[in-house]
Write a protein that holds these residues in place. Structure first.
Motif, mmCIF file in Angstrom:
data_model
loop_
_atom_site.group_PDB
_atom_site.id
_atom_site.type_symbol
_atom_site.label_atom_id
_atom_site.label_comp_id
_atom_site.label_asym_id
_atom_site.label_seq_id
_atom_site.Cartn_x
_atom_site.Cartn_y
_atom_site.Cartn_z
ATOM 1 N N GLU A 125 18.110 6.005 -8.269
ATOM 2 C CA GLU A 125 18.603 7.163 -9.020
ATOM 3 C C GLU A 125 18.309 7.027 -10.515
ATOM 4 O O GLU A 125 18.301 8.012 -11.240
ATOM 5 C CB GLU A 125 20.105 7.334 -8.793
ATOM 6 C CG GLU A 125 20.479 7.621 -7.348
ATOM 7 C CD GLU A 125 19.808 8.874 -6.818
ATOM 8 O OE1 GLU A 125 19.692 9.856 -7.586
ATOM 9 O OE2 GLU A 125 19.391 8.875 -5.640
ATOM 10 N N LYS A 126 18.112 5.799 -10.957
ATOM 11 C CA LYS A 126 17.733 5.549 -12.347
ATOM 12 C C LYS A 126 16.319 4.990 -12.343
ATOM 13 O O LYS A 126 16.107 3.781 -12.251
ATOM 14 C CB LYS A 126 18.714 4.575 -13.004
ATOM 15 C CG LYS A 126 20.122 5.139 -13.160
ATOM 16 C CD LYS A 126 21.026 4.172 -13.899
ATOM 17 C CE LYS A 126 22.414 4.782 -14.122
ATOM 18 N NZ LYS A 126 23.297 3.873 -14.887
ATOM 19 N N LEU A 127 15.343 5.889 -12.397
ATOM 20 C CA LEU A 127 13.944 5.515 -12.245
ATOM 21 C C LEU A 127 13.144 6.017 -13.445
ATOM 22 O O LEU A 127 13.107 7.215 -13.726
ATOM 23 C CB LEU A 127 13.384 6.077 -10.940
ATOM 24 C CG LEU A 127 12.044 5.518 -10.487
ATOM 25 C CD1 LEU A 127 11.929 5.541 -8.962
ATOM 26 C CD2 LEU A 127 10.884 6.324 -11.084
ATOM 27 N N GLU A 152 13.428 14.443 1.732
ATOM 28 C CA GLU A 152 12.939 15.055 0.509
ATOM 29 C C GLU A 152 13.483 14.288 -0.694
ATOM 30 O O GLU A 152 14.666 14.005 -0.776
ATOM 31 C CB GLU A 152 13.363 16.521 0.432
ATOM 32 C CG GLU A 152 12.654 17.397 1.456
ATOM 33 C CD GLU A 152 12.939 18.869 1.240
ATOM 34 O OE1 GLU A 152 13.608 19.191 0.239
ATOM 35 O OE2 GLU A 152 12.498 19.666 2.057
ATOM 36 N N TYR A 153 12.582 13.976 -1.635
ATOM 37 C CA TYR A 153 12.984 13.246 -2.821
ATOM 38 C C TYR A 153 12.615 14.035 -4.069
ATOM 39 O O TYR A 153 11.533 14.606 -4.143
ATOM 40 C CB TYR A 153 12.286 11.878 -2.889
ATOM 41 C CG TYR A 153 12.635 10.951 -1.756
ATOM 42 C CD1 TYR A 153 13.874 10.327 -1.716
ATOM 43 C CD2 TYR A 153 11.725 10.706 -0.735
ATOM 44 C CE1 TYR A 153 14.199 9.467 -0.674
ATOM 45 C CE2 TYR A 153 12.044 9.855 0.304
ATOM 46 C CZ TYR A 153 13.280 9.241 0.332
ATOM 47 O OH TYR A 153 13.609 8.395 1.362
ATOM 48 N N SER A 154 13.518 14.014 -5.050
ATOM 49 C CA SER A 154 13.166 14.560 -6.351
ATOM 50 C C SER A 154 12.221 13.575 -7.036
ATOM 51 O O SER A 154 12.459 12.369 -7.042
ATOM 52 C CB SER A 154 14.420 14.747 -7.212
ATOM 53 O OG SER A 154 14.056 15.010 -8.548
ATOM 54 N N LEU A 155 11.154 14.082 -7.594
ATOM 55 C CA LEU A 155 10.198 13.223 -8.280
ATOM 56 C C LEU A 155 10.385 13.253 -9.794
ATOM 57 O O LEU A 155 9.584 12.684 -10.527
ATOM 58 C CB LEU A 155 8.766 13.637 -7.927
ATOM 59 C CG LEU A 155 8.374 13.500 -6.457
ATOM 60 C CD1 LEU A 155 6.890 13.793 -6.262
ATOM 61 C CD2 LEU A 155 8.697 12.114 -5.924
ATOM 62 N N VAL A 177 9.359 3.897 -3.696
ATOM 63 C CA VAL A 177 10.522 3.199 -4.249
ATOM 64 C C VAL A 177 11.815 3.795 -3.709
ATOM 65 O O VAL A 177 12.738 3.069 -3.314
ATOM 66 C CB VAL A 177 10.493 3.266 -5.790
ATOM 67 C CG1 VAL A 177 11.812 2.761 -6.370
ATOM 68 C CG2 VAL A 177 9.335 2.433 -6.336
ATOM 69 N N LYS A 178 11.889 5.124 -3.658
ATOM 70 C CA LYS A 178 13.122 5.765 -3.194
ATOM 71 C C LYS A 178 13.332 5.545 -1.698
ATOM 72 O O LYS A 178 14.473 5.369 -1.250
ATOM 73 C CB LYS A 178 13.082 7.259 -3.531
ATOM 74 C CG LYS A 178 13.126 7.504 -5.034
ATOM 75 C CD LYS A 178 13.463 8.941 -5.380
ATOM 76 C CE LYS A 178 13.695 9.088 -6.875
ATOM 77 N NZ LYS A 178 14.236 10.409 -7.244
ATOM 78 N N ALA A 179 12.250 5.521 -0.936
ATOM 79 C CA ALA A 179 12.384 5.320 0.509
ATOM 80 C C ALA A 179 12.797 3.893 0.851
ATOM 81 O O ALA A 179 13.448 3.660 1.869
ATOM 82 C CB ALA A 179 11.073 5.662 1.213
ATOM 83 N N HIS A 180 12.431 2.932 0.003
ATOM 84 C CA HIS A 180 12.704 1.522 0.285
ATOM 85 C C HIS A 180 13.718 0.924 -0.689
ATOM 86 O O HIS A 180 13.793 -0.300 -0.838
ATOM 87 C CB HIS A 180 11.401 0.718 0.234
ATOM 88 C CG HIS A 180 10.400 1.130 1.268
ATOM 89 N ND1 HIS A 180 9.489 2.144 1.069
ATOM 90 C CD2 HIS A 180 10.194 0.691 2.536
ATOM 91 C CE1 HIS A 180 8.750 2.296 2.150
ATOM 92 N NE2 HIS A 180 9.153 1.429 3.056
ATOM 93 N N ALA A 181 14.506 1.770 -1.326
ATOM 94 C CA ALA A 181 15.450 1.295 -2.338
ATOM 95 C C ALA A 181 16.436 0.281 -1.768
ATOM 96 O O ALA A 181 16.736 -0.739 -2.409
ATOM 97 C CB ALA A 181 16.200 2.470 -2.952
ATOM 98 N N ALA A 182 16.942 0.544 -0.583
ATOM 99 C CA ALA A 182 17.919 -0.374 0.008
ATOM 100 C C ALA A 182 17.284 -1.724 0.326
ATOM 101 O O ALA A 182 17.873 -2.786 0.070
ATOM 102 C CB ALA A 182 18.510 0.242 1.273
ATOM 103 N N PRO A 224 0.829 -1.214 0.000
ATOM 104 C CA PRO A 224 0.000 0.000 0.000
ATOM 105 C C PRO A 224 0.857 1.256 0.000
ATOM 106 O O PRO A 224 1.956 1.269 0.575
ATOM 107 C CB PRO A 224 -0.819 -0.131 1.290
ATOM 108 C CG PRO A 224 -0.008 -1.033 2.171
ATOM 109 C CD PRO A 224 0.689 -1.993 1.252
ATOM 110 N N LEU A 225 0.354 2.301 -0.617
ATOM 111 C CA LEU A 225 1.097 3.553 -0.734
ATOM 112 C C LEU A 225 0.690 4.590 0.304
ATOM 113 O O LEU A 225 1.373 5.608 0.453
ATOM 114 C CB LEU A 225 0.916 4.135 -2.138
ATOM 115 C CG LEU A 225 1.480 3.287 -3.275
ATOM 116 C CD1 LEU A 225 1.164 3.920 -4.617
ATOM 117 C CD2 LEU A 225 2.985 3.091 -3.114
#
Length: 286
Positions: free
Chosen positions: A134-136, A166-169, A122-127, A34-35
């Protein structure tokens, strides 16, 4: 033109895709992520539908978020979801299929907020997922193509804070298959009604027409369309091509003589091979 053979093949693919998801769930694997939080869903119940389905090869590989088409009325998860996920996995990409809000819950900006939240997720759970955030890349077909194309023009408006970071979208690149681009001229009527309502104004339509709002910061884009598309006229992609050319945005526009609409990977049509060209484009641009 969609033939009876095409319809039967689509039903078969949908059945196989649904069976695949059931098999994953029965094995104990988490399928839907869920988002939105429970509190956010209580505030707006339609958010309960928004989720992502991972198809991962891991290896810290580039990541693709796929937005299926369906006129903002439903989601075509077989030909424009599961098929894409398998193809991208084979080509070396991690994939997340996006369940964004459709039908009565599709009113702007809900689908766009869901895509923004998916990128943040995706960016928050990348690890944890072992993906390269970074390549999305965002990939959309038909109305899902409008969702991605519009997001490429207005991503800054949806940038937000997620988990105190903060994430770049801004997507690294965009891929569009027979996309709805204009909400004004030669648009797809049901897509416009679901997104903007039955009585949208000209101002609202122009504000959601990508060929009018894209600027020089638009991400590199690969898109394709069939000349004989009777559902979403190819003029949509032609307008986008003209706009991006004028702006000097790096892009590739492939025109195919026939094949119709909703053909996904386009196997056994004149569009066969678009996916391989897309992969080459992404390898050069992300």
């Amino acid at each position: 033109m969609i033939t009876l053979k095409n319809r039967l093949e689509n039903k078969k693919r949908r059945f196989l895709f649904e069976r695949f998801l059931v098999k994953r769930r029965l094995s104990g694997e988490k399928v839907f992520y869920p988002l939105y939080s429970k509190q956010e869903i209580e505030q707006e119940p339609t958010r309960a539908f928004a989720s992502v389905i991972p198809f991962l090869i891991k290896k810290h590989a580039p990541t693709v978020i796929v937005c299926p088409g369906g006129a903002y009325e439903f989601l075509s998860f077989n030909s424009e979801g599961g098929d894409y996920a398998k193809a991208f996995n084979k080509a070396g990409f991690n994939v997340f299929l996006l369940n964004y809000r459709v039908a009565g819950a599709a009113r702007f900006p809900n689908p766009m907020e869901d895509l923004a939240r998916a990128i943040c997720f995706v960016k928050a759970h990348a690890a944890a997922f072992c993906v390269n955030e970074e390549k999305l890349v965002i990939v959309g077909s038909s109305a899902g193509g409008h969702l991605c194309a519009y997001f490429g023009a207005r991503y800054k408006e949806f940038e937000t804070v997620y988990h105190q970071k903060e994430y770049s979208l801004r997507p690294s690149a965009i891929v569009l298959a027979y996309p709805v681009i204009s909400m004004c001229e030669e648009t797809h009527e049901l897509s416009r009604i679901r997104l903007l309502g039955l009585h949208s104004t000209r101002e609202e339509q122009e504000d959601k027409s990508v060929e009018l709002i894209a600027d020089e910061n638009y991400p590199p884009t690969f898109f394709w369309h069939c000349e004989g598309d009777r559902t979403v006229p190819i003029s949509n992609s032609i307008r986008l091509d003209e706009r991006l050319t004028k702006l000097g945005v790096k892009h590739v526009f492939m025109r195919y003589p026939d094949g119709g609409h909703g053909i996904g990977l386009g196997r056994n049509t004149t569009a066969d091979g678009w996916f391989e060209r897309t992969v080459d484009f992404l390898k050069d641009n992300i």
